[in-house]
Design a protein around this motif. Structure first.
Motif, PDB file in Angstrom:
ATOM      1  N   VAL A  80      -1.919  -5.201   5.242  1.00 33.14           N
ATOM      2  CA  VAL A  80      -0.631  -5.263   4.839  1.00 33.14           C
ATOM      3  C   VAL A  80       0.251  -6.371   5.820  1.00 33.14           C
ATOM      4  O   VAL A  80       0.936  -7.278   5.589  1.00 33.14           O
ATOM      5  CB  VAL A  80       0.200  -4.061   4.647  1.00 33.14           C
ATOM      6  N   LEU A  81       0.080  -6.080   7.220  1.00 35.44           N
ATOM      7  CA  LEU A  81       0.598  -6.680   8.200  1.00 35.44           C
ATOM      8  C   LEU A  81       0.062  -8.105   8.213  1.00 35.44           C
ATOM      9  O   LEU A  81       0.952  -8.943   8.453  1.00 35.44           O
ATOM     10  CB  LEU A  81       0.658  -6.007   9.604  1.00 35.44           C
TER      11      LEU A  81
ATOM     12  N   ARG B 111       0.946  -1.108  -0.132  1.00 38.25           N
ATOM     13  CA  ARG B 111      -0.001  -0.094   0.223  1.00 38.25           C
ATOM     14  C   ARG B 111       0.844   1.120  -0.087  1.00 38.25           C
ATOM     15  O   ARG B 111       1.573   1.567   0.830  1.00 38.25           O
ATOM     16  CB  ARG B 111      -0.933   0.096   1.169  1.00 38.25           C
TER      17      ARG B 111
ATOM     18  N   GLU C  91      -6.231  -0.711   6.235  1.00 42.20           N
ATOM     19  CA  GLU C  91      -5.043  -0.926   5.276  1.00 42.20           C
ATOM     20  C   GLU C  91      -3.867  -1.336   5.767  1.00 42.20           C
ATOM     21  O   GLU C  91      -3.152  -2.270   5.387  1.00 42.20           O
ATOM     22  CB  GLU C  91      -4.958   0.229   4.510  1.00 42.20           C
ATOM     23  N   TRP C  92      -3.525  -0.673   7.063  1.00 40.48           N
ATOM     24  CA  TRP C  92      -2.533  -1.333   7.885  1.00 40.48           C
ATOM     25  C   TRP C  92      -2.346  -2.558   8.220  1.00 40.48           C
ATOM     26  O   TRP C  92      -1.418  -3.438   8.063  1.00 40.48           O
ATOM     27  CB  TRP C  92      -2.288  -0.245   9.148  1.00 40.48           C
ATOM     28  N   GLU C  93      -3.565  -3.165   8.817  1.00 39.36           N
ATOM     29  CA  GLU C  93      -3.772  -4.521   9.472  1.00 39.36           C
ATOM     30  C   GLU C  93      -3.766  -5.310   8.180  1.00 39.36           C
ATOM     31  O   GLU C  93      -3.256  -6.709   8.350  1.00 39.36           O
ATOM     32  CB  GLU C  93      -4.956  -4.740  10.003  1.00 39.36           C
TER      33      GLU C  93
ATOM     34  N   GLU D 151       5.168   2.906   4.576  1.00 40.71           N
ATOM     35  CA  GLU D 151       5.441   2.566   6.279  1.00 40.71           C
ATOM     36  C   GLU D 151       4.801   1.031   6.431  1.00 40.71           C
ATOM     37  O   GLU D 151       5.371   0.214   6.946  1.00 40.71           O
ATOM     38  CB  GLU D 151       4.587   3.663   7.037  1.00 40.71           C
ATOM     39  N   ALA D 152       3.650   0.772   6.067  1.00 38.94           N
ATOM     40  CA  ALA D 152       3.111  -0.574   6.373  1.00 38.94           C
ATOM     41  C   ALA D 152       3.865  -1.449   5.684  1.00 38.94           C
ATOM     42  O   ALA D 152       4.079  -2.710   6.163  1.00 38.94           O
ATOM     43  CB  ALA D 152       1.694  -0.617   5.613  1.00 38.94           C
ATOM     44  N   TYR D 153       4.318  -1.472   4.423  1.00 41.21           N
ATOM     45  CA  TYR D 153       5.219  -2.312   3.686  1.00 41.21           C
ATOM     46  C   TYR D 153       6.474  -2.714   4.254  1.00 41.21           C
ATOM     47  O   TYR D 153       7.170  -3.549   4.545  1.00 41.21           O
ATOM     48  CB  TYR D 153       5.052  -2.047   2.226  1.00 41.21           C
TER      49      TYR D 153
ATOM     50  N   LEU E  53      -3.328   6.738   5.882  1.00 36.05           N
ATOM     51  CA  LEU E  53      -3.458   5.108   5.766  1.00 36.05           C
ATOM     52  C   LEU E  53      -4.420   4.748   6.973  1.00 36.05           C
ATOM     53  O   LEU E  53      -4.499   5.168   8.082  1.00 36.05           O
ATOM     54  CB  LEU E  53      -1.934   4.543   6.016  1.00 36.05           C
TER      55      LEU E  53
ATOM     56  N   SER F  59       6.252  -4.263   7.613  1.00 39.07           N
ATOM     57  CA  SER F  59       5.966  -6.003   7.433  1.00 39.07           C
ATOM     58  C   SER F  59       7.332  -6.592   7.070  1.00 39.07           C
ATOM     59  O   SER F  59       7.671  -7.680   7.411  1.00 39.07           O
ATOM     60  CB  SER F  59       4.808  -6.128   6.398  1.00 39.07           C
TER      61      SER F  59
END
Length: 249
Positions: A109-110, A94, A105-107, A153-155, A101, A158
């Motif tokens: 990706v994680l 993302r 969306e954060w969750e 950040e999310a990517y 974000l 992870s």
């Protein structure tokens, strides 16, 4: 390298890097289980490999769901009677400002990129530990675990988590002879390689943009029984880009 008699699971195996990994394992004699949410492409790949005399099957799997991960491992073991290798390749990204974000969306990706690696590794290890020589797990991380562009950040979180999880699992699974390593790809072109520009290739110290097969060959290397002294490490495969200092004149 000959992988005859070995069984390998590749998550996210229907497209891109995962497709290359699944194909190469099959070509080297392994029995391959392709796991993906892309059912049509997954079935097509499994069929194409079987038509070439390879052993392959597709198991539709959403790695965000632990029960589907458990089912995947069970089906693979019941089909082939053993499990030797797991390639944790499934992932999403993302690119969005951290100001915008969403929690969902954060969750997503994680859960897709990181949580799935832990649960898939744990469930696979339950079967691998039955083997006299254990097994091997390879986690596909990214050079973005080491460096970043804006709005990733999310990517990045992870993939950074995958590196830490890799060495933790390597230590925890050591007693069962299960090796755990990571690969951090750089720019690996999964689209039309012929459309890349000369500048795209030239910016790499290796002189070219990477291909999915570059990552697949590294997976074979890390899984091969002769390389049992390699565990808990991360191999960066990026044509040298993360070692290149860049100044703006």
């Amino acid at each position: 390298m000959n992988f005859s008699g070995k069984v390998a699971i590749v998550t996210g195996g229907a497209n891109g890097i995962g497709k290359a990994i699944a194909t190469m394992f099959a070509e080297k004699g392994a029995k391959v289980v392709i796991a993906d949410i892309a059912e049509e492409k997954g079935e097509q790949l499994a069929l194409a490999l079987r038509e070439k005399g390879r052993e392959a099957r597709f198991v539709p799997t959403d790695v965000r769901k632990v029960d589907e991960i458990e089912r995947l491992m069970k089906v693979a073991f019941e089909t082939y009677g053993c499990l030797h290798y797991l390639i944790n390749n499934a992932g999403v990204s993302r690119w969005k400002s951290p100001y915008e974000l969403t929690v969902e969306e954060w969750e997503d990706v994680l859960h897709t990129n990181l949580r799935s690696v832990f649960f898939a590794s744990r469930e696979a290890a339950k079967y691998m530990r039955k083997n006299a020589n254990g097994g091997a797990i390879v986690n596909i991380a990214s050079t973005r675990a080491l460096m970043s562009e804006p709005n990733s950040e999310a990517y990045a979180a992870s993939k950074g988590g995958i590196l830490s999880l890799t060495h933790a699992l390597a230590v925890s699974f050591a007693g069962d002879y299960i090796r755990v390593n990571a690969i951090s790809p750089g720019w690996i072109e999964t689209g039309d390689y012929g459309k890349l520009r000369e500048i795209d290739h030239a910016q790499h110290p290796a002189g070219r943009v990477g291909k999915p097969e570059d990552i697949a060959r590294a997976c074979l290397y890390l899984c091969h029984d002769e390389n049992d002294f390699i565990t808990g490490t991360n191999i960066v495969i990026d044509g040298g880009m993360t070692r290149k200092m860049i100044y703006v004149e």
